[in-house]
Design an enzyme around this catalytic site. Structure first.
Site, PDB file in Angstrom:
ATOM      1  N   THR A   1       0.859  -1.192   0.000  1.00 16.05           N
ATOM      2  CA  THR A   1       0.000   0.000   0.000  1.00 16.05           C
ATOM      3  C   THR A   1       0.895   1.242   0.000  1.00 16.05           C
ATOM      4  O   THR A   1       1.974   1.208   0.589  1.00 16.05           O
ATOM      5  CB  THR A   1      -0.886  -0.010   1.264  1.00 16.05           C
ATOM      6  N   GLY A   2       0.417   2.301  -0.640  1.00 21.08           N
ATOM      7  CA  GLY A   2       1.150   3.563  -0.584  1.00 21.08           C
ATOM      8  C   GLY A   2       1.411   4.129  -1.966  1.00 21.08           C
ATOM      9  O   GLY A   2       1.047   3.528  -2.987  1.00 21.08           O
TER      10      GLY A   2
ATOM     11  N   THR B   1       4.298   4.536  -3.499  1.00 20.54           N
ATOM     12  CA  THR B   1       5.290   3.784  -4.279  1.00 20.54           C
ATOM     13  C   THR B   1       4.621   2.572  -4.918  1.00 20.54           C
ATOM     14  O   THR B   1       4.851   2.274  -6.097  1.00 20.54           O
ATOM     15  CB  THR B   1       6.474   3.361  -3.373  1.00 20.54           C
TER      16      THR B   1
ATOM     17  N   ASP C   1       6.252  -4.145  -1.638  1.00 17.01           N
ATOM     18  CA  ASP C   1       5.646  -3.121  -0.794  1.00 17.01           C
ATOM     19  C   ASP C   1       6.638  -1.986  -0.556  1.00 17.01           C
ATOM     20  O   ASP C   1       7.844  -2.155  -0.755  1.00 17.01           O
ATOM     21  CB  ASP C   1       5.231  -3.759   0.550  1.00 17.01           C
ATOM     22  N   GLY C   2       6.138  -0.861  -0.094  1.00 18.51           N
ATOM     23  CA  GLY C   2       6.975   0.279   0.259  1.00 18.51           C
ATOM     24  C   GLY C   2       7.387   0.225   1.717  1.00 18.51           C
ATOM     25  O   GLY C   2       7.146  -0.771   2.414  1.00 18.51           O
TER      26      GLY C   2
ATOM     27  N   LYS D   1       6.964   0.343   8.873  1.00 17.37           N
ATOM     28  CA  LYS D   1       5.904   0.470   7.883  1.00 17.37           C
ATOM     29  C   LYS D   1       4.610   0.858   8.598  1.00 17.37           C
ATOM     30  O   LYS D   1       4.535   0.825   9.801  1.00 17.37           O
ATOM     31  CB  LYS D   1       5.708  -0.868   7.146  1.00 17.37           C
ATOM     32  N   GLY D   2       3.623   1.220   7.794  1.00 20.24           N
ATOM     33  CA  GLY D   2       2.320   1.509   8.380  1.00 20.24           C
ATOM     34  C   GLY D   2       1.949   2.975   8.350  1.00 20.24           C
ATOM     35  O   GLY D   2       0.965   3.376   8.958  1.00 20.24           O
TER      36      GLY D   2
ATOM     37  N   GLU E   1      -0.340  -5.803   5.525  1.00 16.17           N
ATOM     38  CA  GLU E   1       0.951  -5.830   4.800  1.00 16.17           C
ATOM     39  C   GLU E   1       1.867  -6.906   5.383  1.00 16.17           C
ATOM     40  O   GLU E   1       2.576  -7.600   4.649  1.00 16.17           O
ATOM     41  CB  GLU E   1       1.636  -4.461   4.880  1.00 16.17           C
TER      42      GLU E   1
ATOM     43  N   LYS F   1      13.826   7.280   2.460  1.00 17.39           N
ATOM     44  CA  LYS F   1      13.377   6.285   3.439  1.00 17.39           C
ATOM     45  C   LYS F   1      14.541   5.659   4.213  1.00 17.39           C
ATOM     46  O   LYS F   1      14.341   4.957   5.181  1.00 17.39           O
ATOM     47  CB  LYS F   1      12.569   5.186   2.749  1.00 17.39           C
TER      48      LYS F   1
HETATM   49  C1  5RP Z   1       1.456   1.773   4.279  1.00 13.40           C
HETATM   50  C2  5RP Z   1       2.929   1.579   4.225  1.00 13.40           C
HETATM   51  C3  5RP Z   1       3.623   2.172   3.047  1.00 13.40           C
HETATM   52  O1  5RP Z   1       4.320   1.169   2.390  1.00 13.40           O
HETATM   53  C4  5RP Z   1       4.582   3.237   3.542  1.00 13.40           C
HETATM   54  O2  5RP Z   1       3.858   4.190   4.315  1.00 13.40           O
HETATM   55  C5  5RP Z   1       5.295   3.944   2.387  1.00 13.40           C
HETATM   56  O3  5RP Z   1       4.385   4.716   1.691  1.00 13.40           O
HETATM   57  P1  5RP Z   1       4.782   5.540   0.397  1.00 13.40           P
HETATM   58  O4  5RP Z   1       5.118   4.565  -0.676  1.00 13.40           O
HETATM   59  O5  5RP Z   1       3.556   6.355   0.100  1.00 13.40           O
HETATM   60  O6  5RP Z   1       5.949   6.419   0.755  1.00 13.40           O
HETATM   61  O7  5RP Z   1       3.549   0.987   5.053  1.00 13.40           O
HETATM   62  O8  5RP Z   1       0.910   1.260   5.437  1.00 13.40           O
END
Ligand code: 5RP
Length: 216
Positions: free
Chosen positions: A28-29, A31, A80-81, A93-94, A102, A120
């Site tokens: 989710t997110g 990325t 995942d991001g 994360k989160g 996730e 990050k």
């Molecule tokens: C969502 C997450 C996302 O992977 C994390 O917040 C990174 O988000 P983004 O890709 O928008 O920077 O853990 O719960």
């Protein structure tokens, strides 16, 4: 190169890992949003499970075959991001409050791949650590956690309360153990290095690829 371009480079590099016949978990997110576009362009003959309604809706809208995650006992791959990536491989994360699902997706995957931009990367993990808390006994759980604030955010799709732990993260393994031992904590956003197979981090015009076995 900005953050967006770094994310784009990372997802282009990771997107090729999705091959025909695979079962693939989607994080989710923002990325992951870019990853969905890469997948929509490549159109691998794969089936996907989504870690959030947001990802599910976006993936379906792009024509990806998203199935409920209840019928597969194993995934080939999950991408995942992350919010924070420490040098020793620990993640937080989160940020989007989706860390419970996730983590379920990541653990089910043979290969869990993280995609991120260079912002990050952190020298040491720091608060906040996202939490999902049971609504039942919420006040008692918050008392136990001491440094914790309920986030002004919708409940998780499973009815959990999204919150952030603001205490010290000096020892992530010990903190993860302590948080996991509190019954009202459904899940925390600390992801241990042994969960992560590979990292693709966009750094300027390059992608830094690290696998559990070392940098490549
Ligand atoms: C969502 C997450 C996302 O992977 C994390 O917040 C990174 O988000 P983004 O890709 O928008 O920077 O853990 O719960």
């Amino acid at each position: 190169m900005g953050v967006h371009e770094e994310k784009q480079l990372a997802v282009e590099a990771a997107g090729v890992l999705v091959q025909n016949g695979m079962r693939v978990g989607l994080g989710t997110g923002t990325t992951v949003g870019l990853l969905l576009e890469v997948l929509a362009r490549r159109r691998p003959n794969a089936v996907f499970v989504a870690s959030s309604p947001r990802t599910e809706v976006a993936a379906r809208a792009l024509g990806l075959d998203v199935q409920p995650f209840g019928c597969f006992d194993r995934l080939d791959l999950a991408i995942d991001g992350a919010d924070q990536i420490a040098p020793d491989g620990w993640l937080i994360k989160g940020g989007g409050g989706a860390h419970t699902r996730e983590k379920i997706v990541a653990v089910a995957a043979e290969r869990f791949v993280v995609v991120a931009d260079a912002t990050k990367r952190v020298a040491t993990l720091h608060a906040p650590v996202p939490l999902e808390l049971s609504r039942f006994g919420l006040a008692a759980t918050l008392r136990e956690l001491e440094s914790c604030e309920v986030r002004d955010a919708p409940s998780s799709p499973d009815g959990g309360v999204i919150a952030d732990y603001h205490g010290t993260v000096a020892d992530p393994r010990e903190l993860a153990r302590w948080l996991s031992a509190i019954p009202g904590v459904v899940a925390h956003g600390l992801f241990a290095p042994e969960l992560v197979s590979e990292l693709f981090v966009g750094v300027g015009a390059a992608v830094h690829h690290t696998s559990r076995g070392g940098t490549q």
